[in-house]
Design a protein around this motif. Sequence first.
Motif, PDB file in Angstrom:
ATOM      1  N   GLY A  94       0.798  -1.220   0.000  1.00 55.35           N
ATOM      2  CA  GLY A  94       0.000   0.000   0.000  1.00 55.35           C
ATOM      3  C   GLY A  94       0.824   1.260   0.000  1.00 55.35           C
ATOM      4  O   GLY A  94       1.999   1.268  -0.383  1.00 55.35           O
ATOM      5  N   GLU A  95       0.196   2.324   0.439  1.00 53.13           N
ATOM      6  CA  GLU A  95       0.766   3.667   0.292  1.00 53.13           C
ATOM      7  C   GLU A  95       2.164   3.779   0.885  1.00 53.13           C
ATOM      8  O   GLU A  95       2.502   3.077   1.837  1.00 53.13           O
ATOM      9  N   ILE A  96       2.950   4.676   0.269  1.00 53.99           N
ATOM     10  CA  ILE A  96       4.352   4.814   0.656  1.00 53.99           C
ATOM     11  C   ILE A  96       4.676   6.214   1.174  1.00 53.99           C
ATOM     12  O   ILE A  96       5.839   6.582   1.267  1.00 53.99           O
ATOM     13  N   HIS A  97       3.665   6.987   1.517  1.00 54.46           N
ATOM     14  CA  HIS A  97       3.898   8.383   1.868  1.00 54.46           C
ATOM     15  C   HIS A  97       3.784   8.680   3.357  1.00 54.46           C
ATOM     16  O   HIS A  97       3.744   9.834   3.755  1.00 54.46           O
ATOM     17  N   SER A  98       3.707   7.645   4.189  1.00 54.98           N
ATOM     18  CA  SER A  98       3.649   7.850   5.635  1.00 54.98           C
ATOM     19  C   SER A  98       4.488   6.772   6.323  1.00 54.98           C
ATOM     20  O   SER A  98       5.032   5.880   5.676  1.00 54.98           O
ATOM     21  N   ASP A  99       4.570   6.848   7.646  1.00 53.95           N
ATOM     22  CA  ASP A  99       5.439   5.963   8.417  1.00 53.95           C
ATOM     23  C   ASP A  99       4.740   4.702   8.933  1.00 53.95           C
ATOM     24  O   ASP A  99       5.221   4.044   9.854  1.00 53.95           O
ATOM     25  N   TRP A 100       3.629   4.311   8.332  1.00 56.70           N
ATOM     26  CA  TRP A 100       2.840   3.184   8.853  1.00 56.70           C
ATOM     27  C   TRP A 100       3.633   1.883   8.917  1.00 56.70           C
ATOM     28  O   TRP A 100       3.476   1.118   9.860  1.00 56.70           O
ATOM     29  N   ARG A 101       4.472   1.625   7.928  1.00 54.71           N
ATOM     30  CA  ARG A 101       5.260   0.380   7.947  1.00 54.71           C
ATOM     31  C   ARG A 101       6.208   0.364   9.140  1.00 54.71           C
ATOM     32  O   ARG A 101       6.333  -0.635   9.834  1.00 54.71           O
ATOM     33  N   ASP A 108       7.916  -8.245   4.764  1.00 53.31           N
ATOM     34  CA  ASP A 108       8.346  -8.009   3.393  1.00 53.31           C
ATOM     35  C   ASP A 108       7.456  -6.900   2.859  1.00 53.31           C
ATOM     36  O   ASP A 108       6.360  -6.650   3.389  1.00 53.31           O
ATOM     37  N   ALA A 109       7.918  -6.222   1.820  1.00 49.57           N
ATOM     38  CA  ALA A 109       7.168  -5.092   1.275  1.00 49.57           C
ATOM     39  C   ALA A 109       7.632  -4.808  -0.143  1.00 49.57           C
ATOM     40  O   ALA A 109       8.700  -5.271  -0.557  1.00 49.57           O
ATOM     41  N   PRO A 110       6.855  -4.031  -0.881  1.00 51.91           N
ATOM     42  CA  PRO A 110       7.320  -3.588  -2.184  1.00 51.91           C
ATOM     43  C   PRO A 110       8.465  -2.586  -2.012  1.00 51.91           C
ATOM     44  O   PRO A 110       8.742  -2.133  -0.892  1.00 51.91           O
ATOM     45  N   VAL A 111       9.096  -2.233  -3.092  1.00 53.56           N
ATOM     46  CA  VAL A 111      10.094  -1.169  -3.056  1.00 53.56           C
ATOM     47  C   VAL A 111       9.349   0.126  -2.738  1.00 53.56           C
ATOM     48  O   VAL A 111       8.402   0.485  -3.437  1.00 53.56           O
ATOM     49  N   THR A 112       9.756   0.807  -1.679  1.00 52.23           N
ATOM     50  CA  THR A 112       9.043   2.010  -1.254  1.00 52.23           C
ATOM     51  C   THR A 112       9.739   3.299  -1.686  1.00 52.23           C
ATOM     52  O   THR A 112       9.265   4.383  -1.383  1.00 52.23           O
ATOM     53  N   ASP A 113      10.841   3.190  -2.393  1.00 53.06           N
ATOM     54  CA  ASP A 113      11.476   4.351  -3.013  1.00 53.06           C
ATOM     55  C   ASP A 113      10.704   4.623  -4.302  1.00 53.06           C
ATOM     56  O   ASP A 113      10.825   3.868  -5.276  1.00 53.06           O
TER      57      ASP A 113
END
Length: 156
Positions: A9-16, A31-36
């Motif tokens: 999901g979204e990559i614009h906040s610190d939730w992960r 594990d996660a998608p590339v967040t860059d």
Amino acid sequence: MTLKVYLSGEIHSDWRERITVGARDLDVSFDAPVTDHGASDDCGVAILGAEDQKFWHDHKGAKLNAIRTRRGIEQADVVVVRFGDKYKQWNAAFDAGYASALGKALVVLHPPEHQHALKEVDAAALAVAEEPEQVVEILRYVLTGALPDRAARAAE
């Protein structure tokens, strides 16, 4: 038993980070998608060569990212999909559907104002949370059977 969790999901906040830090005492691997964002958008052309048209630029990147995303979802025990405020996360909705189709335990994370727009996604989920800390408590309960301290919850 290590619980494998894919954070989509979204990559614009610190939730992960809030989830991974909160779950540091649990037997969980993430594990996660590339967040860059730039790397994710440009991976296809950086590896396979430039494209004159934006459609093909995006197409190459989406396909390479799909390799990572599919693998992460397929290997996960739990898939957490976050929908945020900044952008519409069409890819997140796709990930939630893919996880659901595979029979994965799906946890959806979004603010209350997205309830109507995400009603079908929420209906496929085993849990719908509003805050990353609730996801941590879900993982804690799944792994240990422990409930959050009710006194601490009442103070929040």
